[in-house]
Design a protein around this motif. Structure first.
Motif, PDB file in Angstrom:
ATOM      1  N   ILE A  64       5.786   3.352 -26.990  1.00 38.27           N
ATOM      2  CA  ILE A  64       6.345   1.796 -26.529  1.00 38.27           C
ATOM      3  C   ILE A  64       7.551   1.620 -27.060  1.00 38.27           C
ATOM      4  O   ILE A  64       7.989   2.468 -27.980  1.00 38.27           O
ATOM      5  CB  ILE A  64       5.258   0.733 -27.106  1.00 38.27           C
ATOM      6  N   ASP A  65       8.414   1.012 -26.235  1.00 39.02           N
ATOM      7  CA  ASP A  65       9.845   0.959 -26.612  1.00 39.02           C
ATOM      8  C   ASP A  65      10.280   0.298 -27.935  1.00 39.02           C
ATOM      9  O   ASP A  65       9.076  -0.714 -28.019  1.00 39.02           O
ATOM     10  CB  ASP A  65      10.747   0.131 -25.532  1.00 39.02           C
ATOM     11  N   PRO A  66      10.805   0.572 -28.888  1.00 44.17           N
ATOM     12  CA  PRO A  66      10.794  -0.071 -30.106  1.00 44.17           C
ATOM     13  C   PRO A  66      11.320  -1.307 -30.126  1.00 44.17           C
ATOM     14  O   PRO A  66      11.114  -2.236 -31.107  1.00 44.17           O
ATOM     15  CB  PRO A  66      11.797   0.769 -30.847  1.00 44.17           C
ATOM     16  N   GLN A  67      12.012  -2.057 -29.098  1.00 52.90           N
ATOM     17  CA  GLN A  67      12.226  -3.137 -29.071  1.00 52.90           C
ATOM     18  C   GLN A  67      11.054  -4.199 -28.789  1.00 52.90           C
ATOM     19  O   GLN A  67      11.103  -5.372 -28.916  1.00 52.90           O
ATOM     20  CB  GLN A  67      13.326  -3.459 -27.908  1.00 52.90           C
ATOM     21  N   ALA A  68      10.098  -3.417 -28.272  1.00 54.75           N
ATOM     22  CA  ALA A  68       8.867  -4.315 -28.031  1.00 54.75           C
ATOM     23  C   ALA A  68       7.785  -4.057 -29.106  1.00 54.75           C
ATOM     24  O   ALA A  68       6.843  -4.874 -28.997  1.00 54.75           O
ATOM     25  CB  ALA A  68       8.188  -3.912 -26.670  1.00 54.75           C
ATOM     26  N   CYS A  69       7.664  -2.856 -29.833  1.00 54.22           N
ATOM     27  CA  CYS A  69       6.780  -2.628 -30.850  1.00 54.22           C
ATOM     28  C   CYS A  69       7.402  -1.674 -31.815  1.00 54.22           C
ATOM     29  O   CYS A  69       7.740  -0.601 -31.414  1.00 54.22           O
ATOM     30  CB  CYS A  69       5.591  -2.028 -30.113  1.00 54.22           C
ATOM     31  N   ILE A  70       7.514  -2.172 -33.151  1.00 51.60           N
ATOM     32  CA  ILE A  70       7.783  -1.354 -34.117  1.00 51.60           C
ATOM     33  C   ILE A  70       6.928  -1.687 -35.359  1.00 51.60           C
ATOM     34  O   ILE A  70       6.664  -2.955 -35.586  1.00 51.60           O
ATOM     35  CB  ILE A  70       9.157  -1.581 -34.633  1.00 51.60           C
ATOM     36  N   ALA A  71       6.371  -0.679 -36.001  1.00 52.98           N
ATOM     37  CA  ALA A  71       5.359  -0.972 -37.329  1.00 52.98           C
ATOM     38  C   ALA A  71       5.629  -0.056 -38.295  1.00 52.98           C
ATOM     39  O   ALA A  71       6.004   1.053 -38.116  1.00 52.98           O
ATOM     40  CB  ALA A  71       3.949  -0.824 -36.642  1.00 52.98           C
ATOM     41  N   SER A  72       5.301  -0.399 -39.534  1.00 50.11           N
ATOM     42  CA  SER A  72       5.537   0.414 -40.680  1.00 50.11           C
ATOM     43  C   SER A  72       4.250   1.407 -40.862  1.00 50.11           C
ATOM     44  O   SER A  72       4.439   2.286 -41.526  1.00 50.11           O
ATOM     45  CB  SER A  72       5.804  -0.649 -42.010  1.00 50.11           C
ATOM     46  N   GLY A  73       3.210   1.244 -40.536  1.00 50.37           N
ATOM     47  CA  GLY A  73       2.085   1.988 -40.519  1.00 50.37           C
ATOM     48  C   GLY A  73       1.107   1.312 -41.704  1.00 50.37           C
ATOM     49  O   GLY A  73       0.126   2.072 -42.010  1.00 50.37           O
ATOM     50  N   PHE A  74       1.536   0.172 -42.251  1.00 50.94           N
ATOM     51  CA  PHE A  74       0.339  -0.406 -43.308  1.00 50.94           C
ATOM     52  C   PHE A  74      -0.728  -0.884 -42.554  1.00 50.94           C
ATOM     53  O   PHE A  74      -0.567  -1.592 -41.515  1.00 50.94           O
ATOM     54  CB  PHE A  74       1.411  -1.564 -43.965  1.00 50.94           C
ATOM     55  N   VAL A  75      -1.760  -0.471 -43.033  1.00 49.75           N
ATOM     56  CA  VAL A  75      -3.132  -1.015 -42.455  1.00 49.75           C
ATOM     57  C   VAL A  75      -3.819  -1.772 -43.604  1.00 49.75           C
ATOM     58  O   VAL A  75      -4.101  -1.409 -44.640  1.00 49.75           O
ATOM     59  CB  VAL A  75      -3.923   0.361 -42.134  1.00 49.75           C
ATOM     60  N   PRO A  76      -4.275  -3.147 -43.259  1.00 55.40           N
ATOM     61  CA  PRO A  76      -4.605  -4.141 -44.313  1.00 55.40           C
ATOM     62  C   PRO A  76      -6.005  -3.555 -44.901  1.00 55.40           C
ATOM     63  O   PRO A  76      -6.113  -3.687 -46.293  1.00 55.40           O
ATOM     64  CB  PRO A  76      -4.778  -5.171 -43.552  1.00 55.40           C
ATOM     65  N   ASP A  77      -6.844  -2.849 -44.302  1.00 52.88           N
ATOM     66  CA  ASP A  77      -8.092  -2.385 -44.978  1.00 52.88           C
ATOM     67  C   ASP A  77      -7.946  -1.100 -45.511  1.00 52.88           C
ATOM     68  O   ASP A  77      -9.131  -0.488 -45.873  1.00 52.88           O
ATOM     69  CB  ASP A  77      -9.277  -2.472 -43.900  1.00 52.88           C
ATOM     70  N   VAL A  78      -6.733  -0.441 -45.880  1.00 49.06           N
ATOM     71  CA  VAL A  78      -6.519   0.679 -46.336  1.00 49.06           C
ATOM     72  C   VAL A  78      -5.479   0.538 -47.433  1.00 49.06           C
ATOM     73  O   VAL A  78      -5.579   0.727 -48.611  1.00 49.06           O
ATOM     74  CB  VAL A  78      -5.757   2.015 -45.610  1.00 49.06           C
ATOM     75  N   ASN A  79      -4.335  -0.162 -47.077  1.00 49.48           N
ATOM     76  CA  ASN A  79      -3.148  -0.534 -48.046  1.00 49.48           C
ATOM     77  C   ASN A  79      -3.001  -1.831 -48.590  1.00 49.48           C
ATOM     78  O   ASN A  79      -2.083  -2.106 -49.330  1.00 49.48           O
ATOM     79  CB  ASN A  79      -1.868  -0.308 -47.244  1.00 49.48           C
ATOM     80  N   GLY A  80      -3.955  -2.823 -48.018  1.00 46.52           N
ATOM     81  CA  GLY A  80      -3.991  -4.114 -48.779  1.00 46.52           C
ATOM     82  C   GLY A  80      -5.198  -4.185 -49.758  1.00 46.52           C
ATOM     83  O   GLY A  80      -5.889  -3.158 -49.886  1.00 46.52           O
ATOM     84  N   PHE A  81      -5.227  -5.312 -50.493  1.00 51.59           N
ATOM     85  CA  PHE A  81      -6.399  -5.460 -51.341  1.00 51.59           C
ATOM     86  C   PHE A  81      -7.692  -5.801 -50.484  1.00 51.59           C
ATOM     87  O   PHE A  81      -7.767  -6.474 -49.426  1.00 51.59           O
ATOM     88  CB  PHE A  81      -6.105  -6.499 -52.251  1.00 51.59           C
ATOM     89  N   SER A  82      -8.827  -5.466 -51.085  1.00 49.55           N
ATOM     90  CA  SER A  82     -10.216  -5.825 -50.513  1.00 49.55           C
ATOM     91  C   SER A  82     -10.701  -7.233 -51.123  1.00 49.55           C
ATOM     92  O   SER A  82     -11.680  -7.731 -50.444  1.00 49.55           O
ATOM     93  CB  SER A  82     -11.146  -4.721 -50.911  1.00 49.55           C
ATOM     94  N   PHE A  83      -9.973  -7.872 -51.908  1.00 48.78           N
ATOM     95  CA  PHE A  83     -10.502  -9.133 -52.516  1.00 48.78           C
ATOM     96  C   PHE A  83      -9.068 -10.253 -52.086  1.00 48.78           C
ATOM     97  O   PHE A  83      -8.148  -9.752 -52.155  1.00 48.78           O
ATOM     98  CB  PHE A  83     -10.668  -9.128 -53.797  1.00 48.78           C
ATOM     99  N   LYS A  84      -9.838 -11.381 -52.003  1.00 52.04           N
ATOM    100  CA  LYS A  84      -8.796 -12.293 -51.672  1.00 52.04           C
ATOM    101  C   LYS A  84      -7.863 -12.941 -52.747  1.00 52.04           C
ATOM    102  O   LYS A  84      -8.337 -12.849 -53.904  1.00 52.04           O
ATOM    103  CB  LYS A  84      -9.388 -13.375 -50.641  1.00 52.04           C
ATOM    104  N   ASN A  85      -6.951 -13.662 -52.517  1.00 55.02           N
ATOM    105  CA  ASN A  85      -5.881 -14.244 -53.472  1.00 55.02           C
ATOM    106  C   ASN A  85      -7.061 -15.482 -54.123  1.00 55.02           C
ATOM    107  O   ASN A  85      -8.127 -15.835 -53.761  1.00 55.02           O
ATOM    108  CB  ASN A  85      -5.332 -15.369 -52.414  1.00 55.02           C
TER     109      ASN A  85
END
Length: 648
Positions: A64-85
């Protein structure tokens, strides 16, 4: 410099669609000079997560054209916490503060293995720990982004964890690292990054974020509600469907899911349907425009940095009032939003109200994470622009938004060259006849208890701290340090009655920290104080090293991938598209024809580590002063102590 606008946004009711929070709102707004991208990927903004998690699908930008879609690759259920604030009192201690500010700014003797914490540092830690009763979102947004940038840091926190999602809130190393990053929001450079977005439209923020996603300048993102609450999230992608931008985020209130902040270029408004700082409250939604959304690059959260509290001056010289004063107001009350009522040149400003036009030289920002239950606000005042002002704490009910009486809060003022003063008291229903703090152009501070309220006051000057109780409308005056190495304090007795002179010195002859409990009798003007040496606290060198490793520059900051989950497509890391802003702090040159303002995002000047204080090792102090005797530690200050750079 133009007047700065306080933090604000307008709530909008959330709408549910396709098992997800659909973040679109039709609103009227100002026009925009922003040119829309020519490319949009139809339907890309509304793809719902297939697992029924209540979030959106992970953006896949392959092909996809990067003007329409650009991402870092960060995945919340891998790179984020499993517990909430969560809300809970913090545990900032000597070890954390040494990692943040250096031992010379925190401990009486930098050469000692343990640490007698200087009274000003302990005051600051007490307030910061209190403010975390409102939540930890700033730390929870920052730490996962830092590990994503440099996955080698994960093993230092938990060697057995396969990824960030595997970390446990029950592990003290995890929570202490989150709290470490939470405190960095008060760094001068972070404050400057915040102010640099005050005049930027939402699409300008989008442009800066897209450029940062392209070159690996990872950010945290903050959004602000009309109640003055702020929330920090981790932006992970930007998509454009031809009409609106969707900023995909990891929101630590909704672990393991992708949420969307929508930006409408036609109205220059953003909206967030999942926008609540309390994960257990019903979704109400947030919306805002210019100045209510900002980015902070990870690169400017460097440690050690100048302490936001003052240390002692050099021996034998009068203090010169610093160029900046900081006010910190906090509360642990779960239904309280606290702020500062400022009076400058006869006009009063309430920092708890949205769309408040603050005068030049004043910056007010809620502590992010403190909007969930308890609260806090950090205000910096440029004393070269605002030489005199008055300040009182103000509280509002989070349920009704009305000014609330009988709410406990703490408010402190810190100016280099003047003792730090903190007052713990209770709010009144209306304006008090006298402000809590009246600050003169010399740095002198007059302190008055609100009518009908008692207070506990704490004064910190170098190695000496003084705590005392104040009766209803009790008052005292603290002057700046003079050329003999201390500050005068004058208590207000009964009208026409005696007023005993008193001094609080910066340095004790044995180099020890002494905490004094004082009592003033307004009937006869007598003051008594009993001193005791401060107990030493342990500093864990390995933990200091680990904290600083977390803040060190990544091995290859130009490569955003983290090794835990590679970006799904080559199109995710293109150079910035024409017309986009470079990410703040990235060092890139703006694209030709870009009218967006990207200035002011550089780290604040003067953030060099504090220098040594040259104090002697503690040897014991049994000082006891009463009646008309001298005040705590009346001796000249030690050589080599320098004030830190003024807080941002």
């Amino acid at each position: 410099m133009a007047a700065r606008r306080s933090l604000l946004a307008v709530p909008v009711s959330a709408r549910l669609a396709c098992l997800a929070f659909a973040a679109w709102v039709a609103v009227a707004g100002c026009g925009s000079s922003q040119t829309l991208p020519a490319v949009g990927a139809s339907g890309i903004n509304g793809q719902v997560a297939a697992d029924g998690s209540g979030g959106f699908a992970q953006p896949d930008c392959a092909g996809i054209d990067p003007q329409a879609c650009i991402a870092s690759g960060f995945v919340p259920d891998v790179n984020g916490f499993s517990f909430k604030n969560w809300a809970g009192t913090g545990s900032i201690d000597a070890t954390t503060m040494v990692a943040l500010f250096g031992k010379e700014s925190v401990c009486a003797d930098a050469a000692s293995d343990d640490c007698q914490v200087l009274p000003a540092a302990q005051q600051w830690a007490d307030q910061v720990n209190q403010a975390m009763n409102g939540g930890h979102c700033e730390g929870m947004a920052t730490l996962p982004q830092r590990i994503f940038t440099d996955p080698t840091l994960l093993s230092g926190i938990s060697p057995s964890a396969a990824n960030t999602f595997a970390l446990s809130k029950e592990d003290p190393k995890v929570t202490s690292a989150i709290e470490f990053w939470w405190t960095t929001q008060m760094f001068p450079a972070v404050q400057e990054a915040f102010t640099s977005f005050h005049d930027q439209e939402p699409t300008q923020v989008v442009d800066a974020l897209k450029a940062g996603l392209a070159d690996g300048t990872n950010y945290t993102m903050a959004i602000y509600s009309d109640t003055g609450a702020g929330h920090s999230v981790t932006p992970i992608a930007v998509t454009f469907d031809g009409s609106q931008y969707a900023i995909s985020i990891y929101d630590n209130n909704y672990p393991g899911t992708v949420q969307h902040v929508m930006v409408d270029p036609a109205t220059q408004r953003w909206s967030y349907a999942a926008g609540t700082t309390n994960p257990d409250s019903p979704t109400t939604g947030w919306e805002g425009g210019t100045g209510t959304i900002d980015l902070t690059p990870m690169s400017i959260r460097e440690v050690p940095t100048g302490a936001p509290f003052s240390v002692a001056e050099a021996k034998g010289s009068a203090s010169v009032r610093g160029d900046s004063s900081s006010l910190l107001v906090t509360s642990a009350d779960p239904d309280t939003q606290v702020g500062v009522s400022l009076t400058i040149d006869g006009r009063t400003y309430d920092t708890t109200q949205g769309f408040t036009d603050l005068p030049e030289g004043v910056i007010a920002r809620p502590l992010l994470g403190a909007g969930m239950s308890g609260n806090g606000m950090y205000v910096t005042i440029d004393r070269t622009v605002v030489p005199e002002f008055e300040a009182s704490g103000i509280a509002r009910s989070r349920q009704t938004g009305e000014v609330a009486a009988d709410r406990d809060y703490s408010m402190s003022i810190d100016t280099p060259g003047v003792p730090r003063v903190k007052v713990d008291t209770t709010t009144t229903a209306g304006p008090a006849p006298d402000p809590t703090f009246r600050v003169a152009d010399t740095g002198r501070v007059d302190v008055t208890t609100p009518p009908g309220r008692e207070a506990r006051a704490s004064i910190a000057n170098g190695q000496n701290g003084l705590d005392l109780s104040l009766a209803d409308q009790g008052a005292f005056r603290v002057g700046p340090n003079d050329d003999s190495g201390g500050a005068p304090i004058q208590f207000q007795g009964r009208p026409g009655g005696p007023q005993q002179p008193f001094r609080i010195e910066q340095v004790n002859p044995d180099g020890q920290v002494v905490n004094f409990d004082g009592r003033f009798d307004p009937r006869n003007g007598q003051f008594e104080a009993q001193g005791r040496p401060a107990p030493p606290q342990q500093v864990d060198p390995s933990q200091v090293e680990q904290f600083r490793a977390l803040a060190a520059p990544p091995p290859n900051p130009s490569s955003p991938g983290n090794g835990q989950n590679p970006p799904p497509g080559d199109a995710q890391n293109p150079p910035p598209a024409d017309g986009q802003n470079p990410a703040p702090g990235s060092g890139q040159t703006p694209a030709p024809g870009n009218s967006a303002n990207t200035s002011g995002n550089n780290p604040a000047p003067g953030q060099s580590p504090p220098t040594g204080n040259g104090q002697n090792p503690p040897t014991g102090n049994g000082a006891n002063t009463s009646g008309n005797n001298p005040a705590p530690g009346q001796n000249p200050p030690a050589d080599g102590q320098n004030p830190p750079p003024p807080p941002g």
